[in-house]
Scaffold this active site. Structure first.
Site, PDB file in Angstrom:
ATOM      1  N   HIS A   1      -1.473  -5.462   8.176  1.00 42.48           N
ATOM      2  CA  HIS A   1      -1.070  -6.476   7.255  1.00 42.48           C
ATOM      3  C   HIS A   1       0.098  -7.606   7.582  1.00 42.48           C
ATOM      4  O   HIS A   1       0.069  -8.541   7.001  1.00 42.48           O
ATOM      5  CB  HIS A   1      -0.967  -5.888   5.865  1.00 42.48           C
ATOM      6  CG  HIS A   1      -2.326  -5.931   5.147  1.00 42.48           C
ATOM      7  ND1 HIS A   1      -3.232  -4.665   6.037  1.00 42.48           N
ATOM      8  CD2 HIS A   1      -3.060  -6.111   4.231  1.00 42.48           C
ATOM      9  CE1 HIS A   1      -4.590  -4.491   5.039  1.00 42.48           C
ATOM     10  NE2 HIS A   1      -4.309  -5.371   4.127  1.00 42.48           N
TER      11      HIS A   1
ATOM     12  N   ARG B   1       2.394  -7.586 -23.765  1.00 39.50           N
ATOM     13  CA  ARG B   1       3.103  -6.681 -22.867  1.00 39.50           C
ATOM     14  C   ARG B   1       2.312  -5.409 -22.485  1.00 39.50           C
ATOM     15  O   ARG B   1       2.728  -4.388 -21.916  1.00 39.50           O
ATOM     16  CB  ARG B   1       4.306  -5.842 -23.770  1.00 39.50           C
ATOM     17  CG  ARG B   1       5.555  -7.014 -23.952  1.00 39.50           C
ATOM     18  CD  ARG B   1       6.833  -6.444 -24.358  1.00 39.50           C
ATOM     19  NE  ARG B   1       7.655  -7.283 -24.920  1.00 39.50           N
ATOM     20  CZ  ARG B   1       7.854  -8.009 -26.010  1.00 39.50           C
ATOM     21  NH1 ARG B   1       7.047  -7.439 -27.071  1.00 39.50           N
ATOM     22  NH2 ARG B   1       8.474  -8.754 -26.442  1.00 39.50           N
TER      23      ARG B   1
ATOM     24  N   LYS C   1      -2.229  -2.887  -8.113  1.00 40.35           N
ATOM     25  CA  LYS C   1      -1.796  -3.900  -7.928  1.00 40.35           C
ATOM     26  C   LYS C   1      -1.987  -5.126  -8.395  1.00 40.35           C
ATOM     27  O   LYS C   1      -3.348  -5.546  -8.052  1.00 40.35           O
ATOM     28  CB  LYS C   1      -1.423  -4.076  -6.470  1.00 40.35           C
ATOM     29  CG  LYS C   1      -0.355  -3.204  -5.738  1.00 40.35           C
ATOM     30  CD  LYS C   1      -0.022  -3.618  -4.265  1.00 40.35           C
ATOM     31  CE  LYS C   1       1.151  -2.702  -3.624  1.00 40.35           C
ATOM     32  NZ  LYS C   1       1.539  -2.930  -2.200  1.00 40.35           N
TER      33      LYS C   1
ATOM     34  N   HIS D   1      -1.044 -11.151   7.382  1.00 40.41           N
ATOM     35  CA  HIS D   1      -0.417 -12.388   6.464  1.00 40.41           C
ATOM     36  C   HIS D   1       0.136 -13.350   7.098  1.00 40.41           C
ATOM     37  O   HIS D   1      -0.134 -14.340   6.530  1.00 40.41           O
ATOM     38  CB  HIS D   1       0.652 -11.263   5.686  1.00 40.41           C
ATOM     39  CG  HIS D   1      -0.034 -10.491   4.511  1.00 40.41           C
ATOM     40  ND1 HIS D   1       0.826  -9.442   3.932  1.00 40.41           N
ATOM     41  CD2 HIS D   1      -1.079 -10.389   3.845  1.00 40.41           C
ATOM     42  CE1 HIS D   1      -0.020  -8.745   3.085  1.00 40.41           C
ATOM     43  NE2 HIS D   1      -1.181  -9.169   2.947  1.00 40.41           N
TER      44      HIS D   1
ATOM     45  N   ASN E   1      -0.520  -1.001   4.422  1.00 37.95           N
ATOM     46  CA  ASN E   1       0.000  -2.254   5.193  1.00 37.95           C
ATOM     47  C   ASN E   1      -0.447  -2.437   6.605  1.00 37.95           C
ATOM     48  O   ASN E   1      -0.116  -3.402   7.278  1.00 37.95           O
ATOM     49  CB  ASN E   1       1.236  -2.602   4.864  1.00 37.95           C
ATOM     50  CG  ASN E   1       1.625  -2.941   3.438  1.00 37.95           C
ATOM     51  OD1 ASN E   1       0.796  -3.318   2.613  1.00 37.95           O
ATOM     52  ND2 ASN E   1       2.805  -2.333   3.155  1.00 37.95           N
TER      53      ASN E   1
ATOM     54  N   ARG F   1       2.760   4.819   0.525  1.00 42.64           N
ATOM     55  CA  ARG F   1       1.858   3.714   0.199  1.00 42.64           C
ATOM     56  C   ARG F   1       1.900   2.537   1.270  1.00 42.64           C
ATOM     57  O   ARG F   1       0.746   1.740   1.604  1.00 42.64           O
ATOM     58  CB  ARG F   1       1.733   3.229  -1.156  1.00 42.64           C
ATOM     59  CG  ARG F   1       0.802   2.166  -1.733  1.00 42.64           C
ATOM     60  CD  ARG F   1       0.894   1.791  -3.066  1.00 42.64           C
ATOM     61  NE  ARG F   1      -0.154   0.957  -3.352  1.00 42.64           N
ATOM     62  CZ  ARG F   1      -0.563   0.633  -4.564  1.00 42.64           C
ATOM     63  NH1 ARG F   1      -0.234   1.445  -5.668  1.00 42.64           N
ATOM     64  NH2 ARG F   1      -1.541  -0.361  -4.707  1.00 42.64           N
TER      65      ARG F   1
ATOM     66  N   HIS G   1      -9.208 -12.730   4.766  1.00 45.33           N
ATOM     67  CA  HIS G   1      -8.155 -11.546   4.788  1.00 45.33           C
ATOM     68  C   HIS G   1      -8.556 -10.610   5.911  1.00 45.33           C
ATOM     69  O   HIS G   1      -7.628 -10.000   6.725  1.00 45.33           O
ATOM     70  CB  HIS G   1      -8.239 -11.083   3.457  1.00 45.33           C
ATOM     71  CG  HIS G   1      -6.981  -9.997   3.174  1.00 45.33           C
ATOM     72  ND1 HIS G   1      -5.741 -10.194   3.420  1.00 45.33           N
ATOM     73  CD2 HIS G   1      -7.137  -8.815   2.908  1.00 45.33           C
ATOM     74  CE1 HIS G   1      -5.227  -9.001   3.352  1.00 45.33           C
ATOM     75  NE2 HIS G   1      -6.005  -8.142   3.093  1.00 45.33           N
TER      76      HIS G   1
ATOM     77  N   GLU H   1     -11.042  -3.486   5.955  1.00 40.64           N
ATOM     78  CA  GLU H   1     -10.032  -2.466   5.366  1.00 40.64           C
ATOM     79  C   GLU H   1     -10.743  -1.319   5.498  1.00 40.64           C
ATOM     80  O   GLU H   1     -10.127  -0.176   5.617  1.00 40.64           O
ATOM     81  CB  GLU H   1     -10.029  -2.954   4.091  1.00 40.64           C
ATOM     82  CG  GLU H   1      -9.268  -4.317   3.711  1.00 40.64           C
ATOM     83  CD  GLU H   1      -7.786  -4.145   3.894  1.00 40.64           C
ATOM     84  OE1 GLU H   1      -7.177  -2.697   4.060  1.00 40.64           O
ATOM     85  OE2 GLU H   1      -6.955  -5.388   3.783  1.00 40.64           O
TER      86      GLU H   1
ATOM     87  N   LYS I   1      -7.720   5.826  -0.281  1.00 43.78           N
ATOM     88  CA  LYS I   1      -6.678   4.954  -1.000  1.00 43.78           C
ATOM     89  C   LYS I   1      -6.278   5.616  -2.200  1.00 43.78           C
ATOM     90  O   LYS I   1      -5.009   5.769  -2.661  1.00 43.78           O
ATOM     91  CB  LYS I   1      -7.425   3.609  -1.303  1.00 43.78           C
ATOM     92  CG  LYS I   1      -6.234   2.736  -2.160  1.00 43.78           C
ATOM     93  CD  LYS I   1      -6.316   1.344  -1.864  1.00 43.78           C
ATOM     94  CE  LYS I   1      -5.223   0.710  -2.495  1.00 43.78           C
ATOM     95  NZ  LYS I   1      -5.510  -0.797  -2.911  1.00 43.78           N
TER      96      LYS I   1
END
Lengths: 353, 353
Positions: free
Chosen positions: B245, B118, B140, B249, B242, B238, B262, B182, B224
């Site tokens: 993105h 956990r 993330k 994506h 994106n 946040r 990417h 990025e 960031k």
């Protein structure tokens, strides 16, 4: 009256109601418009239609997923299948997963909810006594690896727990007793009055007296909610809930989870934890005798088969809660004070053999 | 000077140092005595021995696990294997997982750390520009399902991020450029001065000028960290990260993650997001031209192949961030204000075709 698990922003109610009312009651605490109800092929027969109808009557979109009943389903492979179904069904970050069933369904559904898109809402609808008094409350979710139980998981609190005591009418007697072990635990670790109440009403509970069951479940949830509210991620106090579980887990593992139900193993574990407390003069002979008597009254075992001590010890030191190979027991004294105690193998041996 | 990602109790430093100094620097922020270093069979050759020696020199017990390089490893199956190794190696709740490598290693190691017992400690030691400026910071973590990338995961912040800029010397040029996409993003969404600095120093970055790289990485991490510190779990701000993105994506998914890196997909995505902002008169023609010029200067693509619009649209509406099939773009205006905008398919079509 509902109970509340107080966890700040993550607080949630434990709602006691009929399954038919679940949909209506969930409108108070869940914002989702879409539910994926996960259950097993045993509970499916009894309650899946009811819960779907109840949710749909409130305008929720409902999809379902049924896994095979039993601990064998609590794997990463089954979790992956459920995650793929969630995706196929178009669940998004605003959707909700509902776990309808016992501990296995609750644990794996919670793990799916905790990890799908990095966490979505979920609710617990426990249908076994063990799940109603223990696993559905507190946010511990997990799956097993072949080598160890509950080793992969998360803390992911539900938005609500729905308890319909009447679901226990379809529960096999052995499963009722396994839940009673956890109920007794709350009396031992936290509440003398409840312990005495259990002594008086154990026959009623075993006879499925609904009022008695409802009281026992509420009081158990109250105690668990209070402890979890104080220590969500088990940094301290929450470990008192492991009373009886250190040896219990070892006995389950030793017998490949086949000989004892969880509650049976915990019952035996509580007896020996109490014996350690007795030997350390933390509790009186009278309290020890009362614990033993109550466990017997619930039809639960108090002794274990004659396993070689080395095998027991080996399982004890590889427990998830062991620390650098040291064995930790949750003990309580006569006044229900919690002591997290390191127990030397010699002390364990002298008590067990 | 280290940077700090401010997240209350979960705050952590981004430490800029040599890999050889990692062990010593980690003694400041990690209490674990045992590390499992996870890397891939590409990075292993260059840096695994160094990091192990550095950790062992501080008295840490170190075990290692190597996965095959590449996105194909970012699966629940690989995660299960790593979790089983952690168990076999005897990692307990006080142990720490270190991710040595690029985004794939960081994401899957973080997922393993988030779910093992956990959740245990973990540290990121990113060795690609993309990981150093983006994926290693912010907590993330995820694995892929065959049907969708990063769909199974958690928010699990590292205890520290260790950045050794010199590791970029062994990075293929195309991977350097993908990271620059990025870096450019941060200039576009947040910092006009940094955007201008990038315009001046792009050749230095491409020529692996260590001082220039160090500055660009630090400034990117600063931006960031500031955004993540304000919105850890992407409830609002946040989502500005994106930028580029949403279409990015979709282009990656359309080409089965094979045609574009990417960063290349994000570069194209930034061009079209900027075009939408231009059409909406949120930014000036001049700013749009500057963005396009800087992306080209970094050797990144600005247009995409001629996919049927329906296919692009299909991918856009099934994005993890889409909501009830509505397409959400992160846009910024001339003054770097973030706007989360729902974009109608007609508007996308008019810009893309």
């Amino acid at each position: 009256m509902d109970l509340i698990v107080e966890l700040g922003k993550r607080s949630y109610p434990i709602i006691f109601c009929d399954i038919d009312e679940a949909g209506q009651r969930l409108t108070e605490c869940v914002k989702s418009k879409k539910f994926m109800v996960i259950t097993d092929d045993n509970v499916e027969k009894y309650y899946l239609k009811d819960i779907c109808r109840s949710l749909e009557s409130q305008g929720y979109e409902v999809v379902t997923s049924v896994i095979p009943a039993g601990e064998e389903s609590k794997t990463m492979e089954t979790a992956k299948g459920l995650l793929q179904q969630a995706l196929k069904y178009g669940l998004d970050r605003t959707s909700c997963i509902a776990a309808l069933g016992g501990g296995v369904v609750g644990d794996i559904s919670g793990f799916v909810a905790a990890t799908y898109m990095r966490g979505i809402d979920f609710v617990q609808i426990p249908t076994t006594l063990l799940a109603q008094v223990d696993s559905s409350v507190g946010g511990k979710v997990a799956v097993n690896l072949p080598e160890a139980k509950n080793i992969v998981g998360a803390f992911h609190q539900p938005r609500a727990v729905i308890v319909d005591v009447k679901t226990l009418k379809t529960l096999p007697e052995r499963e009722l007793k396994t839940g009673l072990a956890e109920v007794i635990k709350y009396g031992v670790i936290r509440d003398k009055g409840f312990f005495q109440w259990l002594d008086i009403h154990m026959e009623d509970l075993l006879a499925l007296d609904m009022e008695a069951l409802k009281y026992a479940i509420k009081r158990s949830c109250e105690i668990k909610a209070e402890i979890v509210g104080q220590d969500e991620t088990e940094q301290g106090l929450r470990a008192v809930l492991n009373f009886g579980h250190t040896l219990g887990h070892a006995l389950e593992a030793l017998t490949d989870y086949k000989k004892y139900t969880h509650g049976e193993a915990v019952a035996i574990g509580m007896v020996y934890a109490s014996k350690i407390a007795l030997n350390r003069k933390m509790i009186s002979q009278q309290f020890y005798d009362e614990i033993l008597k109550l466990i017997k009254k619930a039809g639960l075992p108090t002794v274990f088969d004659d396993f070689p001590f080395e095998e027991v010890l080996n399982k004890l030191t590889s427990d998830k809660k062991a620390y650098n190979g040291r064995i930790i027991f949750a003990l309580v004294d006569e006044n229900r004070n919690f002591i997290k105690a390191e127990i030397h193998p010699d002390e364990i041996k002298s008590v067990l053999y």
